[in-house]
Design a protein around this motif. Structure first.
Motif, PDB file in Angstrom:
ATOM      1  N   LYS A  94       1.070  -9.034  26.876  1.00 50.06           N
ATOM      2  CA  LYS A  94      -0.222  -9.635  27.213  1.00 50.06           C
ATOM      3  C   LYS A  94      -0.542  -9.470  28.696  1.00 50.06           C
ATOM      4  O   LYS A  94      -1.670  -9.143  29.060  1.00 50.06           O
ATOM      5  CB  LYS A  94      -0.243 -11.125  26.823  1.00 50.06           C
ATOM      6  CG  LYS A  94      -0.270 -11.337  25.326  1.00 50.06           C
ATOM      7  CD  LYS A  94      -0.557 -12.750  24.860  1.00 50.06           C
ATOM      8  CE  LYS A  94       0.026 -13.885  25.583  1.00 50.06           C
ATOM      9  NZ  LYS A  94      -0.121 -15.189  24.907  1.00 50.06           N
ATOM     10  N   ASN A  95       0.468  -9.678  29.545  1.00 51.80           N
ATOM     11  CA  ASN A  95       0.238  -9.538  30.987  1.00 51.80           C
ATOM     12  C   ASN A  95      -0.059  -8.098  31.390  1.00 51.80           C
ATOM     13  O   ASN A  95      -0.919  -7.849  32.237  1.00 51.80           O
ATOM     14  CB  ASN A  95       1.443 -10.058  31.778  1.00 51.80           C
ATOM     15  CG  ASN A  95       1.530 -11.562  31.778  1.00 51.80           C
ATOM     16  OD1 ASN A  95       0.513 -12.251  31.786  1.00 51.80           O
ATOM     17  ND2 ASN A  95       2.736 -12.085  31.737  1.00 51.80           N
ATOM     18  N   LEU A  96       0.636  -7.146  30.801  1.00 56.80           N
ATOM     19  CA  LEU A  96       0.428  -5.742  31.153  1.00 56.80           C
ATOM     20  C   LEU A  96      -0.946  -5.233  30.744  1.00 56.80           C
ATOM     21  O   LEU A  96      -1.625  -4.564  31.533  1.00 56.80           O
ATOM     22  CB  LEU A  96       1.521  -4.858  30.545  1.00 56.80           C
ATOM     23  CG  LEU A  96       2.905  -4.978  31.174  1.00 56.80           C
ATOM     24  CD1 LEU A  96       3.936  -4.202  30.357  1.00 56.80           C
ATOM     25  CD2 LEU A  96       2.889  -4.482  32.614  1.00 56.80           C
ATOM     26  N   VAL A  97      -1.364  -5.532  29.515  1.00 55.46           N
ATOM     27  CA  VAL A  97      -2.686  -5.042  29.087  1.00 55.46           C
ATOM     28  C   VAL A  97      -3.813  -5.736  29.835  1.00 55.46           C
ATOM     29  O   VAL A  97      -4.894  -5.167  29.995  1.00 55.46           O
ATOM     30  CB  VAL A  97      -2.893  -5.121  27.560  1.00 55.46           C
ATOM     31  CG1 VAL A  97      -1.903  -4.248  26.823  1.00 55.46           C
ATOM     32  CG2 VAL A  97      -2.874  -6.541  27.057  1.00 55.46           C
ATOM     33  N   ALA A  98      -3.576  -6.943  30.323  1.00 54.52           N
ATOM     34  CA  ALA A  98      -4.592  -7.643  31.109  1.00 54.52           C
ATOM     35  C   ALA A  98      -4.781  -6.967  32.472  1.00 54.52           C
ATOM     36  O   ALA A  98      -5.852  -7.058  33.071  1.00 54.52           O
ATOM     37  CB  ALA A  98      -4.210  -9.112  31.301  1.00 54.52           C
ATOM     38  N   ARG A  99      -3.774  -6.282  32.946  1.00 54.86           N
ATOM     39  CA  ARG A  99      -3.829  -5.633  34.263  1.00 54.86           C
ATOM     40  C   ARG A  99      -4.427  -4.235  34.242  1.00 54.86           C
ATOM     41  O   ARG A  99      -4.879  -3.746  35.264  1.00 54.86           O
ATOM     42  CB  ARG A  99      -2.433  -5.553  34.871  1.00 54.86           C
ATOM     43  CG  ARG A  99      -1.865  -6.898  35.214  1.00 54.86           C
ATOM     44  CD  ARG A  99      -0.445  -6.736  35.711  1.00 54.86           C
ATOM     45  NE  ARG A  99       0.156  -8.027  35.948  1.00 54.86           N
ATOM     46  CZ  ARG A  99       0.290  -8.562  37.151  1.00 54.86           C
ATOM     47  NH1 ARG A  99      -0.114  -7.922  38.211  1.00 54.86           N
ATOM     48  NH2 ARG A  99       0.843  -9.746  37.283  1.00 54.86           N
ATOM     49  N   ASP A 100      -4.369  -3.560  33.096  1.00 52.76           N
ATOM     50  CA  ASP A 100      -4.840  -2.181  33.058  1.00 52.76           C
ATOM     51  C   ASP A 100      -5.518  -1.902  31.719  1.00 52.76           C
ATOM     52  O   ASP A 100      -4.876  -1.955  30.666  1.00 52.76           O
ATOM     53  CB  ASP A 100      -3.664  -1.224  33.267  1.00 52.76           C
ATOM     54  CG  ASP A 100      -4.082   0.198  33.556  1.00 52.76           C
ATOM     55  OD1 ASP A 100      -5.188   0.605  33.129  1.00 52.76           O
ATOM     56  OD2 ASP A 100      -3.310   0.913  34.200  1.00 52.76           O
ATOM     57  N   GLN A 101      -6.795  -1.601  31.754  1.00 48.36           N
ATOM     58  CA  GLN A 101      -7.582  -1.357  30.542  1.00 48.36           C
ATOM     59  C   GLN A 101      -7.186  -0.073  29.818  1.00 48.36           C
ATOM     60  O   GLN A 101      -7.518   0.117  28.662  1.00 48.36           O
ATOM     61  CB  GLN A 101      -9.078  -1.300  30.897  1.00 48.36           C
ATOM     62  CG  GLN A 101      -9.625  -2.602  31.409  1.00 48.36           C
ATOM     63  CD  GLN A 101      -9.514  -3.700  30.369  1.00 48.36           C
ATOM     64  OE1 GLN A 101      -9.830  -3.510  29.203  1.00 48.36           O
ATOM     65  NE2 GLN A 101      -9.036  -4.871  30.785  1.00 48.36           N
ATOM     66  N   ARG A 102      -6.463   0.816  30.489  1.00 46.82           N
ATOM     67  CA  ARG A 102      -6.047   2.081  29.875  1.00 46.82           C
ATOM     68  C   ARG A 102      -4.783   1.921  29.040  1.00 46.82           C
ATOM     69  O   ARG A 102      -4.396   2.829  28.326  1.00 46.82           O
ATOM     70  CB  ARG A 102      -5.785   3.148  30.948  1.00 46.82           C
ATOM     71  CG  ARG A 102      -6.999   3.469  31.798  1.00 46.82           C
ATOM     72  CD  ARG A 102      -6.613   4.301  32.981  1.00 46.82           C
ATOM     73  NE  ARG A 102      -5.690   3.520  33.805  1.00 46.82           N
ATOM     74  CZ  ARG A 102      -4.954   4.024  34.781  1.00 46.82           C
ATOM     75  NH1 ARG A 102      -5.008   5.293  35.069  1.00 46.82           N
ATOM     76  NH2 ARG A 102      -4.144   3.244  35.477  1.00 46.82           N
ATOM     77  N   LEU A 103      -4.165   0.785  29.116  1.00 51.55           N
ATOM     78  CA  LEU A 103      -2.874   0.565  28.495  1.00 51.55           C
ATOM     79  C   LEU A 103      -3.004  -0.157  27.158  1.00 51.55           C
ATOM     80  O   LEU A 103      -3.776  -1.100  27.017  1.00 51.55           O
ATOM     81  CB  LEU A 103      -2.013  -0.279  29.442  1.00 51.55           C
ATOM     82  CG  LEU A 103      -0.543  -0.443  29.127  1.00 51.55           C
ATOM     83  CD1 LEU A 103       0.172   0.901  29.121  1.00 51.55           C
ATOM     84  CD2 LEU A 103       0.099  -1.354  30.156  1.00 51.55           C
ATOM     85  N   SER A 104      -2.230   0.306  26.176  1.00 44.94           N
ATOM     86  CA  SER A 104      -2.089  -0.416  24.906  1.00 44.94           C
ATOM     87  C   SER A 104      -0.601  -0.459  24.573  1.00 44.94           C
ATOM     88  O   SER A 104       0.177   0.373  25.027  1.00 44.94           O
ATOM     89  CB  SER A 104      -2.894   0.248  23.793  1.00 44.94           C
ATOM     90  OG  SER A 104      -2.536   1.588  23.631  1.00 44.94           O
ATOM     91  N   ILE A 105      -0.210  -1.459  23.796  1.00 41.54           N
ATOM     92  CA  ILE A 105       1.212  -1.692  23.531  1.00 41.54           C
ATOM     93  C   ILE A 105       1.419  -1.993  22.053  1.00 41.54           C
ATOM     94  O   ILE A 105       0.667  -2.755  21.450  1.00 41.54           O
ATOM     95  CB  ILE A 105       1.743  -2.867  24.383  1.00 41.54           C
ATOM     96  CG1 ILE A 105       1.612  -2.537  25.875  1.00 41.54           C
ATOM     97  CG2 ILE A 105       3.197  -3.197  24.023  1.00 41.54           C
ATOM     98  CD1 ILE A 105       1.969  -3.668  26.809  1.00 41.54           C
ATOM     99  N   SER A 106       2.453  -1.392  21.504  1.00 40.68           N
ATOM    100  CA  SER A 106       2.901  -1.711  20.144  1.00 40.68           C
ATOM    101  C   SER A 106       4.289  -2.319  20.248  1.00 40.68           C
ATOM    102  O   SER A 106       5.154  -1.785  20.948  1.00 40.68           O
ATOM    103  CB  SER A 106       2.952  -0.461  19.280  1.00 40.68           C
ATOM    104  OG  SER A 106       1.657   0.017  19.045  1.00 40.68           O
ATOM    105  N   ILE A 107       4.492  -3.427  19.562  1.00 44.87           N
ATOM    106  CA  ILE A 107       5.774  -4.126  19.591  1.00 44.87           C
ATOM    107  C   ILE A 107       6.392  -4.032  18.198  1.00 44.87           C
ATOM    108  O   ILE A 107       5.785  -4.444  17.214  1.00 44.87           O
ATOM    109  CB  ILE A 107       5.588  -5.604  19.998  1.00 44.87           C
ATOM    110  CG1 ILE A 107       4.908  -5.681  21.366  1.00 44.87           C
ATOM    111  CG2 ILE A 107       6.925  -6.331  20.002  1.00 44.87           C
ATOM    112  CD1 ILE A 107       4.470  -7.068  21.761  1.00 44.87           C
ATOM    113  N   LEU A 108       7.591  -3.455  18.153  1.00 42.45           N
ATOM    114  CA  LEU A 108       8.293  -3.316  16.882  1.00 42.45           C
ATOM    115  C   LEU A 108       9.163  -4.545  16.654  1.00 42.45           C
ATOM    116  O   LEU A 108      10.049  -4.840  17.454  1.00 42.45           O
ATOM    117  CB  LEU A 108       9.171  -2.062  16.883  1.00 42.45           C
ATOM    118  CG  LEU A 108       8.469  -0.732  17.186  1.00 42.45           C
ATOM    119  CD1 LEU A 108       9.464   0.413  17.108  1.00 42.45           C
ATOM    120  CD2 LEU A 108       7.310  -0.500  16.243  1.00 42.45           C
ATOM    121  N   ILE A 109       8.893  -5.268  15.583  1.00 44.89           N
ATOM    122  CA  ILE A 109       9.645  -6.476  15.256  1.00 44.89           C
ATOM    123  C   ILE A 109      10.596  -6.144  14.105  1.00 44.89           C
ATOM    124  O   ILE A 109      10.159  -5.793  13.009  1.00 44.89           O
ATOM    125  CB  ILE A 109       8.715  -7.639  14.849  1.00 44.89           C
ATOM    126  CG1 ILE A 109       7.680  -7.928  15.932  1.00 44.89           C
ATOM    127  CG2 ILE A 109       9.540  -8.883  14.502  1.00 44.89           C
ATOM    128  CD1 ILE A 109       8.220  -8.527  17.203  1.00 44.89           C
TER     129      ILE A 109
END
Length: 191
Positions: free
Chosen positions: A25-40
């Motif tokens: 959440k913190n990383l994507v809030a800092r950079d609009q070019r970034l997206s993250i997938s989390i493998l659970i």
């Protein structure tokens, strides 16, 4: 201004999944070019109360650029082993194909258009080093995340120093001695 995708692989425990979600959440809030997938990963013995807490946290993520991918349960995990290290190693070896497949499907789903994201990096929990093999297959850099507190990191560092530099067998320490070392490490971290 190319878009980048990170894949997070946290250890399958609440104390590792929650920090991964918060960091995302913190990383994507800092950079609009970034997206993250989390493998659970579904870990055998994962407590239902922890699962419901993780589910509520996942539901609270309103950012479209964060995806949570739940992996299939590992098969053929050696449940009869009384050695926890052997149990976890068996779990990781059996879940590894699911992790590899998820990253592969994920990267193949990127459209070949100029504004689509590319896999920039994989972020691996410190307790999941077996997945470095997978990262190598995709040819991207990886980062290791240590989700524990500073006091525990200091203790681990101190134990490593005792073992490596002072040739002490840390397996010979009693629980009471380790607790004492942990208190000393915590106090030195606070100061």
């Amino acid at each position: 201004m190319k878009k980048g995708e990170l894949v997070f692989i946290p250890f399958p425990d609440i104390g590792h999944i929650v920090p991964a979600l918060e960091m995302a959440k913190n990383l994507v809030a800092r950079d609009q070019r970034l997206s993250i997938s989390i493998l659970i990963m579904k870990f055998l013995g994962f407590q239902p109360t922890s699962q419901s807490y993780v589910q509520s946290l996942i539901a609270s993520i309103s950012v479209e650029r964060i995806k949570v991918i739940k992996l299939s349960e590992a098969q053929n995990v050696e449940l009869t082993s009384s050695d926890p290290i052997q149990f976890i190693a068996s779990f990781f070896e059996n879940i590894k194909p699911h992790v590899r497949n998820a990253v592969k499907i994920f990267t193949e789903s990127f459209p070949s258009q100029p504004d689509s994201p590319t896999l920039a990096s994989i972020v691996i929990d410190m307790f999941c080093p077996t997945f470095v093999d997978i990262v190598d297959e995709f040819g991207v850099p990886y980062y290791t995340v240590f989700t524990c507190g500073a006091g525990f990191l200091k203790l681990i560092s101190h134990l490593g120093n005792l073992s490596t530099n002072q040739n002490k067998d840390i397996a010979e320490y009693s629980v009471r001695e380790l607790e004492s070392l942990a208190e000393v490490a915590e106090q030195s971290t606070i100061e």
